[in-house]
Design a protein around this motif. Structure first.
Motif, PDB file in Angstrom:
ATOM      1  N   ALA A 122       0.830  -1.207   0.000  1.00 41.09           N
ATOM      2  CA  ALA A 122       0.000   0.000   0.000  1.00 41.09           C
ATOM      3  C   ALA A 122       0.863   1.254   0.000  1.00 41.09           C
ATOM      4  O   ALA A 122       0.584   2.225  -0.693  1.00 41.09           O
ATOM      5  CB  ALA A 122      -0.934   0.001   1.203  1.00 41.09           C
ATOM      6  N   LYS A 123       1.917   1.201   0.791  1.00 43.33           N
ATOM      7  CA  LYS A 123       2.832   2.345   0.820  1.00 43.33           C
ATOM      8  C   LYS A 123       3.470   2.551  -0.546  1.00 43.33           C
ATOM      9  O   LYS A 123       3.581   3.668  -1.041  1.00 43.33           O
ATOM     10  CB  LYS A 123       3.931   2.116   1.864  1.00 43.33           C
ATOM     11  CG  LYS A 123       3.485   2.278   3.290  1.00 43.33           C
ATOM     12  CD  LYS A 123       4.692   2.092   4.204  1.00 43.33           C
ATOM     13  CE  LYS A 123       4.318   2.264   5.660  1.00 43.33           C
ATOM     14  NZ  LYS A 123       5.461   1.923   6.527  1.00 43.33           N
ATOM     15  N   ASN A 124       3.869   1.443  -1.115  1.00 45.13           N
ATOM     16  CA  ASN A 124       4.497   1.510  -2.426  1.00 45.13           C
ATOM     17  C   ASN A 124       3.530   2.080  -3.459  1.00 45.13           C
ATOM     18  O   ASN A 124       3.904   2.851  -4.343  1.00 45.13           O
ATOM     19  CB  ASN A 124       4.945   0.098  -2.822  1.00 45.13           C
ATOM     20  CG  ASN A 124       5.741   0.106  -4.094  1.00 45.13           C
ATOM     21  OD1 ASN A 124       6.594   0.966  -4.274  1.00 45.13           O
ATOM     22  ND2 ASN A 124       5.438  -0.815  -4.987  1.00 45.13           N
ATOM     23  N   LEU A 125       2.276   1.710  -3.330  1.00 42.13           N
ATOM     24  CA  LEU A 125       1.266   2.186  -4.265  1.00 42.13           C
ATOM     25  C   LEU A 125       1.141   3.710  -4.219  1.00 42.13           C
ATOM     26  O   LEU A 125       1.081   4.369  -5.258  1.00 42.13           O
ATOM     27  CB  LEU A 125      -0.088   1.549  -3.944  1.00 42.13           C
ATOM     28  CG  LEU A 125      -1.241   1.988  -4.846  1.00 42.13           C
ATOM     29  CD1 LEU A 125      -1.086   1.381  -6.238  1.00 42.13           C
ATOM     30  CD2 LEU A 125      -2.588   1.611  -4.256  1.00 42.13           C
ATOM     31  N   ILE A 126       1.132   4.244  -3.023  1.00 46.86           N
ATOM     32  CA  ILE A 126       1.017   5.703  -2.887  1.00 46.86           C
ATOM     33  C   ILE A 126       2.140   6.385  -3.655  1.00 46.86           C
ATOM     34  O   ILE A 126       1.928   7.325  -4.422  1.00 46.86           O
ATOM     35  CB  ILE A 126       1.057   6.109  -1.398  1.00 46.86           C
ATOM     36  CG1 ILE A 126      -0.194   5.596  -0.688  1.00 46.86           C
ATOM     37  CG2 ILE A 126       1.174   7.616  -1.252  1.00 46.86           C
ATOM     38  CD1 ILE A 126      -0.170   5.780   0.817  1.00 46.86           C
ATOM     39  N   THR A 127       3.349   5.872  -3.455  1.00 47.61           N
ATOM     40  CA  THR A 127       4.487   6.467  -4.146  1.00 47.61           C
ATOM     41  C   THR A 127       4.341   6.347  -5.665  1.00 47.61           C
ATOM     42  O   THR A 127       4.560   7.309  -6.399  1.00 47.61           O
ATOM     43  CB  THR A 127       5.785   5.751  -3.714  1.00 47.61           C
ATOM     44  OG1 THR A 127       5.826   5.724  -2.299  1.00 47.61           O
ATOM     45  CG2 THR A 127       7.001   6.459  -4.255  1.00 47.61           C
ATOM     46  N   GLU A 128       3.962   5.162  -6.105  1.00 52.32           N
ATOM     47  CA  GLU A 128       3.893   4.954  -7.548  1.00 52.32           C
ATOM     48  C   GLU A 128       2.804   5.783  -8.209  1.00 52.32           C
ATOM     49  O   GLU A 128       3.015   6.367  -9.274  1.00 52.32           O
ATOM     50  CB  GLU A 128       3.642   3.473  -7.829  1.00 52.32           C
ATOM     51  CG  GLU A 128       4.825   2.617  -7.453  1.00 52.32           C
ATOM     52  CD  GLU A 128       4.979   1.444  -8.378  1.00 52.32           C
ATOM     53  OE1 GLU A 128       3.947   0.825  -8.689  1.00 52.32           O
ATOM     54  OE2 GLU A 128       6.105   1.167  -8.802  1.00 52.32           O
ATOM     55  N   VAL A 129       1.641   5.825  -7.592  1.00 55.96           N
ATOM     56  CA  VAL A 129       0.552   6.600  -8.187  1.00 55.96           C
ATOM     57  C   VAL A 129       0.936   8.075  -8.228  1.00 55.96           C
ATOM     58  O   VAL A 129       0.767   8.761  -9.238  1.00 55.96           O
ATOM     59  CB  VAL A 129      -0.757   6.395  -7.406  1.00 55.96           C
ATOM     60  CG1 VAL A 129      -1.831   7.351  -7.884  1.00 55.96           C
ATOM     61  CG2 VAL A 129      -1.234   4.959  -7.551  1.00 55.96           C
ATOM     62  N   THR A 130       1.480   8.550  -7.127  1.00 54.12           N
ATOM     63  CA  THR A 130       1.831   9.961  -7.067  1.00 54.12           C
ATOM     64  C   THR A 130       2.893  10.322  -8.112  1.00 54.12           C
ATOM     65  O   THR A 130       2.745  11.291  -8.846  1.00 54.12           O
ATOM     66  CB  THR A 130       2.336  10.323  -5.653  1.00 54.12           C
ATOM     67  OG1 THR A 130       1.365   9.871  -4.709  1.00 54.12           O
ATOM     68  CG2 THR A 130       2.509  11.821  -5.510  1.00 54.12           C
ATOM     69  N   THR A 131       3.949   9.522  -8.185  1.00 50.72           N
ATOM     70  CA  THR A 131       4.993   9.881  -9.151  1.00 50.72           C
ATOM     71  C   THR A 131       4.482   9.775 -10.585  1.00 50.72           C
ATOM     72  O   THR A 131       4.826  10.597 -11.420  1.00 50.72           O
ATOM     73  CB  THR A 131       6.261   9.011  -9.013  1.00 50.72           C
ATOM     74  OG1 THR A 131       5.860   7.677  -8.814  1.00 50.72           O
ATOM     75  CG2 THR A 131       7.117   9.449  -7.889  1.00 50.72           C
ATOM     76  N   ASN A 132       3.668   8.797 -10.841  1.00 53.97           N
ATOM     77  CA  ASN A 132       3.157   8.694 -12.202  1.00 53.97           C
ATOM     78  C   ASN A 132       2.223   9.845 -12.562  1.00 53.97           C
ATOM     79  O   ASN A 132       2.236  10.316 -13.702  1.00 53.97           O
ATOM     80  CB  ASN A 132       2.466   7.351 -12.428  1.00 53.97           C
ATOM     81  CG  ASN A 132       3.464   6.263 -12.771  1.00 53.97           C
ATOM     82  OD1 ASN A 132       4.282   6.441 -13.668  1.00 53.97           O
ATOM     83  ND2 ASN A 132       3.435   5.167 -12.052  1.00 53.97           N
ATOM     84  N   LEU A 133       1.440  10.287 -11.614  1.00 52.70           N
ATOM     85  CA  LEU A 133       0.593  11.449 -11.898  1.00 52.70           C
ATOM     86  C   LEU A 133       1.457  12.681 -12.131  1.00 52.70           C
ATOM     87  O   LEU A 133       1.201  13.474 -13.033  1.00 52.70           O
ATOM     88  CB  LEU A 133      -0.383  11.698 -10.745  1.00 52.70           C
ATOM     89  CG  LEU A 133      -1.540  10.707 -10.603  1.00 52.70           C
ATOM     90  CD1 LEU A 133      -2.424  11.085  -9.420  1.00 52.70           C
ATOM     91  CD2 LEU A 133      -2.382  10.639 -11.872  1.00 52.70           C
ATOM     92  N   GLU A 134       2.492  12.817 -11.329  1.00 51.84           N
ATOM     93  CA  GLU A 134       3.381  13.970 -11.498  1.00 51.84           C
ATOM     94  C   GLU A 134       4.054  13.948 -12.871  1.00 51.84           C
ATOM     95  O   GLU A 134       4.360  14.980 -13.441  1.00 51.84           O
ATOM     96  CB  GLU A 134       4.460  13.994 -10.399  1.00 51.84           C
ATOM     97  CG  GLU A 134       3.929  14.260  -8.997  1.00 51.84           C
ATOM     98  CD  GLU A 134       3.407  15.682  -8.819  1.00 51.84           C
ATOM     99  OE1 GLU A 134       3.774  16.565  -9.614  1.00 51.84           O
ATOM    100  OE2 GLU A 134       2.594  15.904  -7.891  1.00 51.84           O
ATOM    101  N   LYS A 135       4.270  12.745 -13.384  1.00 51.94           N
ATOM    102  CA  LYS A 135       4.938  12.623 -14.681  1.00 51.94           C
ATOM    103  C   LYS A 135       3.953  12.555 -15.847  1.00 51.94           C
ATOM    104  O   LYS A 135       4.327  12.225 -16.961  1.00 51.94           O
ATOM    105  CB  LYS A 135       5.827  11.375 -14.689  1.00 51.94           C
ATOM    106  CG  LYS A 135       7.143  11.598 -13.963  1.00 51.94           C
ATOM    107  CD  LYS A 135       7.763  10.327 -13.395  1.00 51.94           C
ATOM    108  CE  LYS A 135       8.154   9.289 -14.411  1.00 51.94           C
ATOM    109  NZ  LYS A 135       8.653   8.058 -13.745  1.00 51.94           N
ATOM    110  N   TYR A 136       2.719  12.853 -15.571  1.00 52.06           N
ATOM    111  CA  TYR A 136       1.674  12.857 -16.597  1.00 52.06           C
ATOM    112  C   TYR A 136       1.398  11.458 -17.168  1.00 52.06           C
ATOM    113  O   TYR A 136       0.873  11.329 -18.250  1.00 52.06           O
ATOM    114  CB  TYR A 136       2.007  13.824 -17.744  1.00 52.06           C
ATOM    115  CG  TYR A 136       2.006  15.272 -17.315  1.00 52.06           C
ATOM    116  CD1 TYR A 136       0.905  16.075 -17.545  1.00 52.06           C
ATOM    117  CD2 TYR A 136       3.093  15.821 -16.655  1.00 52.06           C
ATOM    118  CE1 TYR A 136       0.887  17.398 -17.142  1.00 52.06           C
ATOM    119  CE2 TYR A 136       3.096  17.132 -16.235  1.00 52.06           C
ATOM    120  CZ  TYR A 136       1.992  17.922 -16.485  1.00 52.06           C
ATOM    121  OH  TYR A 136       1.979  19.235 -16.069  1.00 52.06           O
TER     122      TYR A 136
END
Length: 874
Positions: free
Chosen positions: A615-629
């Motif tokens: 779950a923690k990993n998911l937060i990071t991945e979703v956030t970075t991917n959104l930041e990268k469009y």
RNA sequence: GGGUGUAUAGCUCAGUUGGUUAGAGCAUUCGCAUGACAUGCGAGGGGUCUCUGGUUCGAGUCCAGAUACGCCCACCA
């Protein structure tokens, strides 16, 4: 809260309008109501043409903008999504002219300019209302109190001022940035208006190619009627056939008597076309005009703005170009001037983008913007901000396209001979011109022409924010993300950039994101005539907005076209329902309240540790991917976690492990995080579930999940310990696989023996999972090692031996195991080859080498055990 | 003609700075009333990553070329 309150199947129709109203009533679409927030974020939404309805392409863009808006709002920013509509000059006028022709049998001239304008205005206001409702249906979290229309008086004023300013921008040679000039322009006889290059389409058509006798030449032309406007014959400088004739003058016999032409040499001429010699009609051809300018040839206009032959055409005067062509060809045939005619000549015919009428290039007085003015070169300035990435373009590859386009841009013709749009503020009296907002006085007559639509919408980025004194302009300019379909890149993006740079001396937006086009399932362009369009409202009605949003967000990448069919939307409808049921289950399980806030780490099982780490990993991945469009990727990660990790494994585990307190805290936290992470994608279902969690705030304005928020619950890093659960998963999957492959009836319970060797201590606590998670085990013996039964279905994973005590078809079992052995042997061979390579050992990172060695050892162990088992079977 | 993009499972597409036996959804095969969900669950099958060369210990990924398809711009008299 009891589970029975929530229906088994999520019904978007019962939820979406209700939720949207709650959002609207909350006032949080309006950034003024987020007064406690500091950081500002704005997207100015591209205005759709206010003459129709939204199609799925609009929907795709809006959903993307809304995703960004909602995400940033949850990041705690003061978010403004500013909506609006475009008057869309020529297009709307054509639409409305057709409408009144059809419904009332009248033309715009019957109404007169003022009445006609008023009627279209009302029509647009009406359509805007309809389209606004469509946008709301999509869940767009825009601030409707700020909605704009390109013809709102204050917006128009700014647009007119810009023009005046550009007119007054004079360089030291007296050239104005906005100037009136006689140029060859694309003229649509039907619209009776000039068209910009981008408003012209090229259609491949079959026509005739006439080979005509032309004094000493025989030359080919598709437009013999323009012979009346010829002033030269051009040949290629290297063409030996005509070398001696260049520079000489010839008398050419024609239908209106002889006329004189000069033979010139120009590189533009294609030696391989026709006879290699072409007639030059400077007034009615772009290329010929360029040649004429280079060679200082006289120009002779013979076609007027109604597409008719002019008075200087003798008996052909007043004919349309088509009539004139036929008449002239007939006459030339009589005179023996036609050599021969090719019937199936394929050429690209230029037609009006709006009404498909063939365009006539004619010289005309028009207003232009000099894009390369000495005082301020619009194209150079635009080039600068794009190449140095003051404006970042997504996807990055579009930067090249944009720069290439800028390098090839010509002066921009901004006048249109239509009524629908802001009228150009130029005033005439006795041959004098004044350019200013208001009439200079009595007897001054205003320019009849209106502005090209893009001159208005090109200023959208700041007119909407009430430039220059408006608070919004100060707060939100330049905006953060501008999102548009890749098809309007040259039209709109470039114009917004140049006009903003000139007017505000700033970039209009920091990021420019291009969506691809949406095509049908077969990859064809959607169109009304083909009937292959996907109607957003229809799909929303059928599958819900959230499903439609997912279908355009996932499976697409920036700038790339996407094929979309109904089945895709349906599958996301199913997924939304899945999320709904996950929520139902969690809500039912944890009950109304979870009082404990902090986890007792001692009570965590390996499954708990695994899901927390995931779950923690998911937060990071979703956030970075959104930041990268990478919206699609972010969505896929979410989907993967939600379905595969959370639902398929963890929820099942939660049914059997009895550390209730910890489970409840974890389930609640993950559900809440999931709702938050999903919210920008699927706002309706997430908000609806959220409303069942007894929360004070709307999910709309909740805080985006962070790793810190997890630390308050459990601050240990569980990454390394989660491998125990992964091993358990492997065992469970292997058992299910064995059962399926050996066709053991699902209802039949079997005894299982697992020898875990070194993994025994770790796995001991997961016996309950191995027994219960759809493995159909009646009795489980888990030990380090022991007697190895021959009468059992067997497999080995990661050195862990699994025996299912069941009747064994020895022959089949041997085959199955030998197949497995073959696979493993092949794999080992590959690994060994790699590890025997000295270069690999020497040059590859040690980490990689170690990894490969470990793999090899593990597989080798499996192989030796399998072999032992095989021996027993024989 | 100028520019630019794409080629990975039957279909639609992911695949991050080169490093797992190349993944997902849909479709398909087998099985399942299972307690949140049949809009569901479990297990499978299915790939010469277009081709050819190169760089590298290692290429779906980087480079060059070829082929096919697409888009944008310009446009031929």
């Amino acid at each position: 809260m009891s589970q029975s309150e929530l229906p088994k199947i999520y019904d978007p129709k019962k939820v979406e309008d209700k939720i949207y109203k709650i959002w609207e009533d909350s006032g949080f679409f309006n950034p003024d109501n987020l007064s406690d927030r500091k950081e500002k974020y704005a997207n100015i939404l591209p205005p759709p043409n206010a003459n129709g309805e939204l199609h799925i392409g609009h929907a795709s863009g809006y959903v993307t903008m809304d995703l960004l808006g909602r995400y940033n709002r949850m990041l705690g920013k003061k978010v403004l999504l500013l909506p609006g509509k475009d008057h869309a000059g020529i297009q709307t006028q054509v639409v409305y002219e057709k409408k009144i022709k059809k419904e009332r049998g009248i033309s715009r001239h019957d109404l007169g300019r003022d009445k006609f304008y008023q009627e279209i205005y009302d029509f647009c206001i009406d359509r805007s209302q309809y389209m606004r409702n469509q946008e709301k249906k999509l869940g767009l979290s825009a601030d409707w109190s700020r909605e704009k229309f390109t013809l709102n008086p204050n917006l128009v004023n700014i647009v007119l001022e810009t023009f005046v300013q550009m007119y007054n921008e004079v360089d030291n040679e007296g050239n104005r940035m906005a100037y009136k000039g006689k140029r060859i322009i694309n003229w649509c006889p039907r619209c009776a208006s000039a068209l910009a290059d981008v408003e012209v389409e090229h259609e491949e058509t079959t026509s005739k190619l006439y080979w005509i006798k032309y004094g000493p030449f025989v030359l080919a032309t598709s437009r013999p009627e323009t012979k009346l406007g010829d002033t030269a014959v051009a040949v290629h400088p290297d063409d030996d056939r005509y070398k001696d004739m260049v520079g000489k003058k010839y008398m050419i016999p024609g239908v209106l008597g002889e006329f004189e032409v000069l033979v010139i040499a120009d590189k533009e001429v294609d030696m391989s076309f026709g006879s290699g010699a072409i007639k030059v009609t400077p007034a009615h051809s772009f290329t010929d005009n360029e040649i004429a300018i280079r060679h200082r040839l006289p120009s002779r206009q013979i076609i007027d703005e109604s597409g008719k032959m002019m008075a200087n055409c003798g008996k052909y005067a007043g004919m349309s170009t088509k009539e004139a062509r036929e008449a002239i060809v007939t006459d030339m045939q009589k005179m023996g001037l036609i050599d021969h005619i090719e019937d199936n000549y394929i050429q690209n015919l230029s037609v009006c983008e709006r009404c498909k009428t063939p365009i006539e290039p004619i010289p005309s007085e028009q207003w232009f913007i000099n894009v390369d003015h000495k005082n301020f070169s619009l194209k150079n300035e635009a080039r600068k901000v794009i190449s140095n990435e003051d404006i970042k373009i997504h996807p990055a590859s579009f930067k090249k396209i944009m720069l290439n386009w800028i390098d090839n841009v010509h002066d921009w013709c901004i006048s249109r001979q239509i009524w629908w749009g802001p009228r150009i503020p130029a005033w005439y009296k006795d041959g004098e011109i004044k350019v200013q907002l208001d009439s200079p006085g009595k007897d001054w007559v205003q320019e009849e022409d209106t502005f090209d639509t893009w001159f208005s919408s090109g200023q959208w980025s700041y007119t909407t924010l009430e430039y220059p004194e408006g608070k919004d302009f100060k707060d939100f300019y330049p905006s953060n993300n501008m999102i548009m379909g890749r098809d309007i890149l040259p039209f709109w993006a470039f114009r917004m950039i140049i006009l903003s740079l000139y007017k505000t001396k700033q970039i209009p937006f920091k990021n420019l994101y291009f969506t691809g086009l949406i095509r049908d399932e077969k990859g064809l362009k959607m169109s009304k005539s083909k009937g292959n369009g996907i109607e957003p409202l229809e799909m929303i009605e059928k599958f819900g907005t959230d499903a439609v949003r997912l279908s355009v967000l996932i499976g697409s990448s920036p700038g790339n076209d996407m094929n979309l069919g109904e089945t895709k939307i349906e599958s996301y409808r199913n997924f939304v329902n899945k999320l709904w049921n996950i929520s139902r289950f969690v809500i039912a399980k944890i009950g109304a309240n979870v009082t404990e806030e902090k986890i007792d780490e001692e009570n965590l099982t390996s499954a708990d540790k695994w899901i927390i780490s995931k779950a923690k990993n998911l937060i990071t991945e979703v956030t970075t991917n959104l930041e990268k469009y990478n919206f699609s990727l972010a969505g896929e990660k979410l989907q993967d976690f939600t379905k595969n990790d959370f639902a398929d494994w963890y929820l099942e585990v939660a049914k059997f492990e009895d550390n209730q307190t910890e489970k409840n805290i974890i389930l609640k936290k993950i559900l809440e995080d999931l709702l938050k992470l999903w919210h920008p994608f699927i706002p309706f279902v997430t908000e609806e579930v959220w409303s069942n969690l007894n929360k004070e705030k709307l999910l709309l304005i909740e805080a985006w999940p962070t790793l810190e928020s997890w630390n308050e619950i459990s601050d240990k890093n569980h990454d390394t310990e989660s491998h125990i659960f992964i091993k358990t998963q492997t065992i469970i999957t292997a058992i299910r696989n064995l059962r399926a492959e050996n066709k053991i009836e699902p209802t039949k319970k079997v005894k299982a023996i697992i020898y875990a060797e070194t993994n025994f201590d770790e796995l001991k606590n997961n016996e309950i999972l191995i027994t219960n998670l759809r493995t159909g085990i009646s009795e489980l013996i888990l030990a380090k090692s022991g007697e190895k039964p021959a009468d059992a279905i067997y497999t080995i994973v990661d050195g862990i031996e699994i025996y299912l005590i069941s009747e064994v078809n020895k022959e089949k079992e041997q085959q199955r195991i030998q197949e497995e052995l073959r696979n493993l042997t092949k794999y080992v061979a590959g690994l060994e080859q790699k590890l025997n390579n000295v270069e690999f050992i020497k040059k590859a990172p040690s980490q990689i080498v170690a990894q490969e060695k470990e793999k090899l050892a593990s597989v080798k162990l499996n192989i030796s055990e399998i072999k032992k088992h095989l021996e027993k079977l024989e």
